[in-house]
Design an enzyme around this catalytic site. Structure first.
Site, PDB file in Angstrom:
ATOM      1  N   THR A 108      -1.234   7.499  -0.739  1.00  0.00           N
ATOM      2  CA  THR A 108      -2.501   7.373  -1.484  1.00  0.00           C
ATOM      3  C   THR A 108      -3.334   6.172  -1.033  1.00  0.00           C
ATOM      4  OG1 THR A 108      -1.532   5.921  -3.160  1.00  0.00           O
ATOM      5  CG2 THR A 108      -1.330   8.311  -3.516  1.00  0.00           C
ATOM      6  N   ASP A 133      -0.132  -3.355  12.005  1.00  0.00           N
ATOM      7  CA  ASP A 133       0.355  -3.737  10.675  1.00  0.00           C
ATOM      8  C   ASP A 133       0.674  -5.243  10.680  1.00  0.00           C
ATOM      9  OD1 ASP A 133       2.212  -2.207   8.147  1.00  0.00           O
ATOM     10  OD2 ASP A 133       2.279  -4.357   8.538  1.00  0.00           O
ATOM     11  N   ARG A 144       0.853  -1.189   0.000  1.00  0.00           N
ATOM     12  CA  ARG A 144       0.000   0.000   0.000  1.00  0.00           C
ATOM     13  C   ARG A 144       0.882   1.228   0.000  1.00  0.00           C
ATOM     14  NH1 ARG A 144      -4.780   0.534   4.218  1.00  0.00           N
ATOM     15  NH2 ARG A 144      -3.081   0.998   5.620  1.00  0.00           N
ATOM     16  N   ASP A 194       4.243  -6.350   9.543  1.00  0.00           N
ATOM     17  CA  ASP A 194       5.271  -6.043  10.542  1.00  0.00           C
ATOM     18  C   ASP A 194       5.182  -6.979  11.742  1.00  0.00           C
ATOM     19  OD1 ASP A 194       6.452  -4.013   9.123  1.00  0.00           O
ATOM     20  OD2 ASP A 194       5.289  -2.414  10.081  1.00  0.00           O
TER      21      ASP A 194
HETATM   22  C1  PRP Z   1      -1.374  -4.864   4.273  1.00  0.00           C
HETATM   23  C2  PRP Z   1      -2.220  -6.128   4.289  1.00  0.00           C
HETATM   24  C3  PRP Z   1      -3.005  -5.994   3.031  1.00  0.00           C
HETATM   25  C4  PRP Z   1      -3.197  -4.504   2.929  1.00  0.00           C
HETATM   26  C5  PRP Z   1      -4.602  -4.204   3.342  1.00  0.00           C
HETATM   27  O1  PRP Z   1      -0.309  -5.023   3.427  1.00  0.00           O
HETATM   28  O2  PRP Z   1      -1.477  -7.299   4.353  1.00  0.00           O
HETATM   29  O3  PRP Z   1      -2.352  -6.492   1.885  1.00  0.00           O
HETATM   30  O4  PRP Z   1      -2.281  -3.895   3.819  1.00  0.00           O
HETATM   31  O5  PRP Z   1      -4.880  -2.857   3.169  1.00  0.00           O
HETATM   32  P1  PRP Z   1      -5.904  -2.328   2.082  1.00  0.00           P
HETATM   33  O6  PRP Z   1      -7.117  -3.172   2.191  1.00  0.00           O
HETATM   34  O7  PRP Z   1      -6.139  -0.901   2.505  1.00  0.00           O
HETATM   35  O8  PRP Z   1      -5.272  -2.421   0.723  1.00  0.00           O
HETATM   36  P2  PRP Z   1       0.855  -3.915   3.282  1.00  0.00           P
HETATM   37  O9  PRP Z   1       0.573  -2.973   2.167  1.00  0.00           O
HETATM   38  O10 PRP Z   1       1.090  -3.277   4.623  1.00  0.00           O
HETATM   39  O11 PRP Z   1       2.079  -4.755   2.797  1.00  0.00           O
HETATM   40  P3  PRP Z   1       2.868  -5.939   3.545  1.00  0.00           P
HETATM   41  O12 PRP Z   1       1.953  -7.142   3.544  1.00  0.00           O
HETATM   42  O13 PRP Z   1       4.037  -6.118   2.678  1.00  0.00           O
HETATM   43  O14 PRP Z   1       3.209  -5.486   4.936  1.00  0.00           O
HETATM   44  N1  URA Z   2      -2.862  -3.254   6.718  1.00  0.00           N
HETATM   45  C1  URA Z   2      -2.551  -3.763   7.930  1.00  0.00           C
HETATM   46  O1  URA Z   2      -1.584  -4.524   8.071  1.00  0.00           O
HETATM   47  N2  URA Z   2      -3.295  -3.382   8.981  1.00  0.00           N
HETATM   48  C2  URA Z   2      -4.343  -2.561   8.859  1.00  0.00           C
HETATM   49  O2  URA Z   2      -5.011  -2.261   9.866  1.00  0.00           O
HETATM   50  C3  URA Z   2      -4.657  -2.050   7.587  1.00  0.00           C
HETATM   51  C4  URA Z   2      -3.902  -2.435   6.531  1.00  0.00           C
END
Ligand code: PRP
Ligand code: URA
Length: 219
Positions: free
Chosen positions: A118, A210, A114, A213
């Site tokens: 944005t 997150d 993400r 993380d």
């Molecule tokens: C997190 C999660 C989803 C996304 C959800 O991933 O694992 O993929 O956010 O958010 P959304 O519904 O608003 O798109 P992130 O972008 O943090 O990446 P990561 O899994 O690499 O930590």
């Molecule tokens: N991605 C995450 O990992 N946590 C949230 O709460 C939203 C998006």
């Protein structure tokens, strides 16, 4: 936390897995003091239970087998092996549990992150099994927040031929369900919980922070 009836009153559709073990383990995961190793283990265990729910209606066909006693027509899964698609990177935390239950499944990965400004999903990797059009596709990602990531991943998978898809997550919120229902009304959502809302940064409230993380200990 919202119920399926609350969702129906809002015109939203998702299956909430209310199994007490799922709910108990999810509460342990939400705790901010939980270690990464415990968080990963709990996510894997919850994914077993979510896997049973999302595959509850898989079609069976009779196959003739011989037991040591006599022959019989016994049920086996019909069609090509299903495919799990993990949205990287947090999806991998669920993938392990899903594969514990269905070790013969095929596996694909869609790499998305993400954009913090944005909140749009940015793709950096895509690799999926062949014959996507003939398989049940189960897309996994612990968090469905704005739904930008899931909407984009499912859109990409449809372009690649996928027809029969389901989306499994751990926690979502009404905003994400609404966006996903509107974008992909043909793809059912299975989740362990529907929380209250998103905050100004697009995080689920109360959520668990997150997910990536917390799984990988990167913060
Ligand atoms: C997190 C999660 C989803 C996304 C959800 O991933 O694992 O993929 O956010 O958010 P959304 O519904 O608003 O798109 P992130 O972008 O943090 O990446 P990561 O899994 O690499 O930590
Ligand atoms: N991605 C995450 O990992 N946590 C949230 O709460 C939203 C998006």
């Amino acid at each position: 936390m919202l119920t399926e009836q609350n969702l129906a009153d809002m015109g939203l559709q998702a299956t909430i897995v209310r199994h007490p073990l799922v709910q108990h383990k999810l509460t342990l995961m939400r705790r901010k003091e939980q270690s990464s190793s415990a968080f990963r283990a709990l996510l894997r265990e919850i994914s077993w239970l979510l896997c049973f729910e999302v595959t509850r209606d898989l079609p069976l066909v009779p196959e003739h087998i011989e037991t040591p006693v006599q022959g019989m027509d016994a049920p086996v899964l019909q069609g090509r092996k299903l495919a799990f698609i993990s949205i990287l990177r947090a999806g991998n935390g669920m993938l392990d549990g899903m594969l514990d239950v269905i070790p013969s499944a095929r596996v694909g990965h869609v790499g998305l992150y993400r954009d913090p400004e944005t909140l749009e999903a940015v793709e950096y990797y895509y690799k999926v099994p062949n014959h996507m059009e003939d398989r049940l596709i189960v897309v996994v990602d612990p968090m469905l927040a704005t739904a930008n990531s899931a909407i984009s991943a499912v859109h990409r998978l449809k372009q690649g031929g996928a027809k029969d898809m389901r989306f499994v997550c751990l926690i979502t919120a009404p905003e994400g369900i609404r966006a996903f229902n509107e974008a992909h009304p043909d793809v059912p959502i299975v989740t362990a919980a529907v929380d209250t809302k998103l905050n100004d940064h697009g995080y689920i409230v109360p959520g668990l922070g997150d997910a990536g993380d917390r799984i990988f200990g990167t913060k």
